[in-house]
Design an enzyme around this catalytic site. Structure first.
Site, PDB file in Angstrom:
ATOM      1  N   HIS A 133       0.830  -1.201   0.000  1.00 52.14           N
ATOM      2  CA  HIS A 133       0.000   0.000   0.000  1.00 52.14           C
ATOM      3  C   HIS A 133       0.870   1.260   0.000  1.00 52.14           C
ATOM      4  CE1 HIS A 133      -3.117  -2.892   1.033  1.00 52.14           C
ATOM      5  NE2 HIS A 133      -4.029  -1.951   0.856  1.00 52.14           N
ATOM      6  N   HIS A 141       0.823  -3.033   9.483  1.00 61.01           N
ATOM      7  CA  HIS A 141       2.220  -3.227   9.101  1.00 61.01           C
ATOM      8  C   HIS A 141       3.110  -2.701  10.214  1.00 61.01           C
ATOM      9  CE1 HIS A 141       2.485  -4.720   4.957  1.00 61.01           C
ATOM     10  NE2 HIS A 141       1.375  -4.053   4.709  1.00 61.01           N
ATOM     11  N   ASP A 149       8.315  -1.868   7.809  1.00 58.93           N
ATOM     12  CA  ASP A 149       7.718  -2.213   6.511  1.00 58.93           C
ATOM     13  C   ASP A 149       7.411  -0.961   5.704  1.00 58.93           C
ATOM     14  OD1 ASP A 149       7.810  -4.712   7.624  1.00 58.93           O
ATOM     15  OD2 ASP A 149       5.657  -4.843   7.995  1.00 58.93           O
TER      16      ASP A 149
END
Length: 465
Positions: free
Chosen positions: A351, A394, A398
């Site tokens: 994302h 996350h 990350d």
């Protein structure tokens, strides 16, 4: 008018004789003294610059043969009258042609001179940009742009280019040069200021990114089977996740930010004049980052970042079941808004990659004066990253690695594309073969020009393009 010119030249000669300095022979300009250069300047009608060039800056014959128009314009000379700059440039260029052998002895090639006229070396132009130097006698380029698609010379790349000197026809480049380039197995005429959309390359980039998305979906299925047991491997310590309480709706907001950026970039792609090149770059960059993500999340399986996630490992009975699950992830674009829920694909955040890449494309391919669009794009990018972390979907590392890799790859790609630096580097063509292939015929930065791609409504076509 001829009589007027002859009279002015005679007046210059008489002025030189009156000053005690006869006009020097022009075929031996390399051995002139400062006084002889002064005599030549007076003969050509530039007596007002004798004090500046010969007395103040001690310009002798060798220096005169190396003089360029840039020297006349810039410091320390700084001539301010455009007409004088151009006329003096023409006179020096004529003198340089008459003393070509002396210039060769001094180690001066065509690139050091003011121009390339009169049968001298010529510049090979392609796509409106200077590409290489050509031999004036035969008209062939001394340096060919080889291996644009990664090869070293023949076969499959921009194998080479050649120039033809055509003084009888209307000029299509400097000194009437007509340039042709052999690209991808066929001869193409590069027109100044024109960027070839190369739709077939754009189609290949689309196939590439779709394949990478499918491969990523399959790897996500494999990774889900290997997700660590939450009872044995609890969430890792994380400063942000431990300090900020989880917001249940935050991940949906992050995906909403991504959708808004998608709509903005879609509008830019529709209206941008060079939409094919933009879309090709977008597909190749996103595909490359996600391909790297496949390897990072496959080789290292991190524990689930939050207790709210129900990530028990799923075992599929056969390969067909795995393919079906991968197709479900692929068709839903891996988004929770479409009902897709995955686990184990943490290193690094996909994302964040999409949010950051779309933001950088929006800011790169819109005019700098569009400050409102740039501000909205950055706000969506940064808030989207915050929402990803606030949802505890996350780890912080990350998101950080995803942002760093995406921005670096975007900047490296566009630096190489805008400067054409890879053309002089065989190493760049070896390490970045896909980049060399896609950017082979794109000369320099892509201008931000817009037009209406449809015939109707007519007022939109006149308004935008």
């Amino acid at each position: 008018m001829v009589m007027t010119l002859q009279r002015s030249q005679l007046e210059s000669v008489f002025a030189s004789l009156h000053s005690g300095m006869a006009p020097p022979p022009e075929d031996g300009a390399g051995s002139w003294t400062c006084k002889q250069v002064a005599g030549w300047l007076r003969t050509e009608g530039f007596g007002e610059y004798v004090q500046l060039l010969c007395t103040q800056h001690r310009l002798d014959g060798s220096g005169l043969l190396a003089l360029t128009e840039a020297d006349l314009r810039g410091p320390p000379l700084g001539l301010a009258v455009l007409g004088d700059i151009k006329r003096l440039s023409l006179a020096v260029r004529r003198l340089q042609r008459q003393n070509r052998s002396r210039r060769e002895e001094l180690g001066l090639d065509a690139a050091d001179g003011l121009s390339n006229g009169g049968g001298g070396p010529a510049v090979c132009w392609a796509g409106g940009l200077e590409r290489s130097w050509a031999d004036g006698a035969g008209g062939r380029c001394l340096r060919a742009d080889r291996g644009c698609s990664g090869g070293g010379g023949g076969g499959g790349g921009c194998g080479g280019e050649f120039c033809l000197r055509d003084r009888g026809s209307p000029a299509r480049g400097p000194e009437g040069l007509l340039c042709y380039a052999h690209a991808n197995g066929r001869s193409r005429h590069h027109m100044a200021g024109r960027l070839d959309p190369e739709l077939w390359k754009t189609a290949l980039s689309l196939i590439y990114v779709l394949f990478v998305f499918g491969f990523t979906s399959f790897v996500m299925v494999i990774v889900h089977e290997r997700v660590p047991d939450m009872r044995t491997y609890p969430p890792l310590p994380d400063i942000f996740l431990d300090s900020v309480p989880r917001i249940p709706w935050a991940f949906a907001m992050a995906e909403a930010c991504g959708l808004i950026l998608c709509y903005i970039i879609l509008l830019i792609l529709i209206l941008h004049k060079h939409r094919s090149i933009l879309f090709r770059r977008l597909c190749s960059l996103i595909g490359t980052v996600f391909l790297l993500r496949c390897f990072t999340m496959f080789v290292t399986s991190l524990s689930v970042p939050g207790q709210h996630l129900k990530c028990a490992s799923k075992m599929y009975d056969d390969t067909w079941s795995k393919i079906q699950r991968a197709l479900a992830i692929w068709s839903g674009f891996g988004m929770t808004l479409t009902g897709v829920h995955t686990c184990g694909d943490y290193m690094f955040s996909g994302h964040t990659v999409v949010l950051t890449m779309l933001n950088f494309f929006v800011t790169e391919y819109t005019p700098r004066s569009w400050n409102l669009i740039h501000t909205i794009s950055w706000v969506l990018n940064l808030f989207g990253i915050f929402f990803i972390l606030a949802a505890h979907e996350h780890y912080s590392i990350d998101v950080f690695i995803a942002f760093y890799i995406t921005t670096r790859l975007f900047l490296y790609y566009h630096t190489l594309a805008n400067t054409r630096a890879y053309q002089q580097s065989r190493r760049a063509r070896i390490w970045f073969p896909m980049f060399s292939f896609f950017e082979c015929n794109v000369n320099g930065p892509v201008p931000n020009q817009y037009n209406w791609p449809f015939d109707r409504p007519a007022f939109m076509k006149s308004l935008i393009g």
